[in-house]
Design an enzyme around this catalytic site. Sequence first.
Site, short mmCIF file in Angstrom:
data_model
loop_
_atom_site.label_atom_id
_atom_site.label_comp_id
_atom_site.label_asym_id
_atom_site.label_seq_id
_atom_site.Cartn_x
_atom_site.Cartn_y
_atom_site.Cartn_z
N THR A 97 0.97 7.77 -0.81
CA THR A 97 0.33 7.43 -2.08
C THR A 97 -0.96 8.24 -2.18
OG1 THR A 97 1.24 5.19 -1.98
CG2 THR A 97 -0.61 5.56 -3.49
N LYS A 173 3.72 5.72 -8.89
CA LYS A 173 3.43 4.93 -7.68
C LYS A 173 2.07 4.25 -7.78
CE LYS A 173 3.45 3.07 -3.67
NZ LYS A 173 3.44 3.72 -2.37
N LYS A 241 -7.82 1.53 -0.41
CA LYS A 241 -7.52 2.92 -0.78
C LYS A 241 -6.75 3.01 -2.08
CE LYS A 241 -3.91 4.98 1.15
NZ LYS A 241 -3.01 5.50 0.09
#
Length: 296
Positions: A97, A173, A241
Amino acid sequence: MQKKIGVIGLGAMGRGMATSLRRAGYQVHVCDVRLALAEEFAAEGGVACSSPADLASRCDVVVSVVVNAAQTDSVLFGEGGAASALRPGSVFVMCSTVEPNWSIAMEARLAALGILYLDAPISGGAAKASSGQMTMMTAGSAEAYAKVGTALDAMAAKVYKLGNKAGAGSKVKIINQLLAGVHIAAAAEAMALGLREGVDPDALYEVITNSAGNSWMFENRMAHVLAADYPPLSAVDIFVKDLGLVLDMARSSKFPLPLSATAHQMFMQASTAGFGREDDSAVIKIFPGIELPKKP
């Protein structure tokens, strides 16, 4: 002759993906900074490689399943990196990702070396990775898809082709991670309120999972809370994150995301409190004045 394929990163998802590829008949070469994991996989029928370059010298398709953009860059261009050994026409499948513009730039950087690139983030968790039932959100050139062949279908039950160049896979995503992070934070808040109000947590879980307020994340992650089971499959710091990437993408177009911002702060608070390496359901630990279930 078995088709060769390489998998770099044997964490919760990468190990399962390598297993799915082996089950589909591929000769799977693996590499991980934890050499014992690669050797363990090799003992079960794979090939352990000493470095990404060693792996890339043996395979024309390399699947990278590391944590983030920095690790992906290191896999490619660090000491013993794969880019130095990949032959022209090889394909690098990037499953992390990452910020979409980073992925777009990486496609161009590898293209200058004659290397094809597939933007291919993944979702579904370790169990679905092991069974070949996860989801892949992919984007790339027709040449990259042709080179990968049937490997994507061996790893995933659903392979979405979202564009003919990098970026679209990573954008989808990140939007998925927006929902996942917000749903976990909301699930933790709901369970915390129930505990504060003295509701039996098992009864609350039973009712919610059979009512309109349920979500996949409530059902999955609040089961961890009830079992006091916090070893990470997906850690709190992953959502520090990933929700950070969500906010960065929206900030670039000045798009407001108030729920994402709040959820990000909740995960940040949990990480700062020392829970960053615990399961992401540990975000519930930020709520004061509640007594969490203990291990049976």
